[in-house]
Design an enzyme around this catalytic site. Structure first.
Site, short mmCIF file in Angstrom:
data_model
loop_
_atom_site.label_atom_id
_atom_site.label_comp_id
_atom_site.label_asym_id
_atom_site.label_seq_id
_atom_site.Cartn_x
_atom_site.Cartn_y
_atom_site.Cartn_z
N PHE A 157 73.46 52.96 5.90
CA PHE A 157 73.23 51.62 6.19
C PHE A 157 71.64 51.61 6.67
O PHE A 157 71.27 52.35 7.65
CB PHE A 157 73.86 50.95 7.13
CG PHE A 157 73.70 49.67 7.76
CD1 PHE A 157 73.84 48.45 6.87
CD2 PHE A 157 72.94 49.42 8.74
CE1 PHE A 157 73.49 47.11 7.07
CE2 PHE A 157 72.35 48.05 9.20
CZ PHE A 157 72.84 46.90 8.41
N ASN A 188 77.70 47.36 -6.36
CA ASN A 188 76.35 47.51 -5.43
C ASN A 188 75.68 48.30 -6.40
O ASN A 188 75.29 49.47 -6.01
CB ASN A 188 76.74 48.38 -4.10
CG ASN A 188 75.84 48.26 -3.14
OD1 ASN A 188 74.69 48.04 -3.46
ND2 ASN A 188 76.18 48.61 -1.92
N TYR A 210 70.56 55.78 -5.20
CA TYR A 210 71.01 57.22 -5.27
C TYR A 210 70.47 58.00 -6.31
O TYR A 210 70.27 59.16 -6.49
CB TYR A 210 72.53 57.23 -5.35
CG TYR A 210 73.12 56.56 -3.72
CD1 TYR A 210 72.92 57.34 -2.59
CD2 TYR A 210 73.90 55.64 -3.76
CE1 TYR A 210 73.34 56.99 -1.38
CE2 TYR A 210 74.40 55.15 -2.46
CZ TYR A 210 73.96 55.66 -1.38
OH TYR A 210 74.40 55.33 -0.10
N GLY A 269 66.66 55.36 4.40
CA GLY A 269 68.16 55.70 3.82
C GLY A 269 67.86 57.01 3.29
O GLY A 269 68.58 58.03 3.59
#
Length: 166
Positions: free
Chosen positions: A88, A126, A133, A99
């Site tokens: 988060f 999401n 990622y 992140g």
């Protein structure tokens, strides 16, 4: 980035950790499924028998983000690793690569402790997290996740071993 500190969570971070978890649940539209409390975080995330660990990112002493993870082991790889349960970044600090920096900090710790991998799951809806990622180089595999949770876990655990389960 000046003023960024990444450190292990302390007991007094439990409220911030829980608030971050609420933020994640809101983001993915699943707040109604969340039942944990800050007391759960305090009980289960600290002490000699902690069930998880958390890295905290701070900028100028303000909570900027967190990475909540736990150790895992791959029998197929013959290596330890880390499973990231929650990552988060607070809204005011997004776009600053926090992140990525939290994950890099964890990757270094995993590597330095003889580990060889980090795993995580992303909610299907999401898309921004999926893109993040992918951008930092994580690869998605084709595994499907099966779960026992809540009542189904209790029911399964309560069955006699001679009952048919398959």
């Amino acid at each position: 980035m000046t003023g960024l500190i990444i450190r292990p969570a302390r007991l007094d971070d439990a409220d911030d950790i829980h608030a971050a978890l609420v933020g994640i649940a809101e983001t993915v539209g699943e707040l109604h499924k969340m039942t944990s409390t800050p007391d759960d975080i305090r009980r289960d995330g600290f002490g000699p028998h902690a069930h998880f660990h958390t890295l905290i990112a701070e900028i100028d002493s303000s909570f900027a983000g967190m990475c909540l993870y736990f150790p895992i082991y791959s029998t197929w790889r013959g290596q330890p690793g880390a499973y990231v349960q929650d990552l988060f970044v607070a809204k005011d600090f997004r776009g600053l690569r926090i992140g990525e920096r939290l994950l890099r900090h964890l990757a270094r710790a995993v590597r330095d402790q003889g580990g060889g991998y980090i795993e995580l799951q992303v909610d299907a809806g999401n898309v921004s997290a999926q893109r993040f990622y992918q951008r930092i180089g994580m690869k998605r595999d084709a595994d499907h996740v099966y779960q026992f949770m809540g009542d189904s876990l209790t029911a399964f655990a309560g069955k006699e071993d001679d009952e048919e389960t398959a």
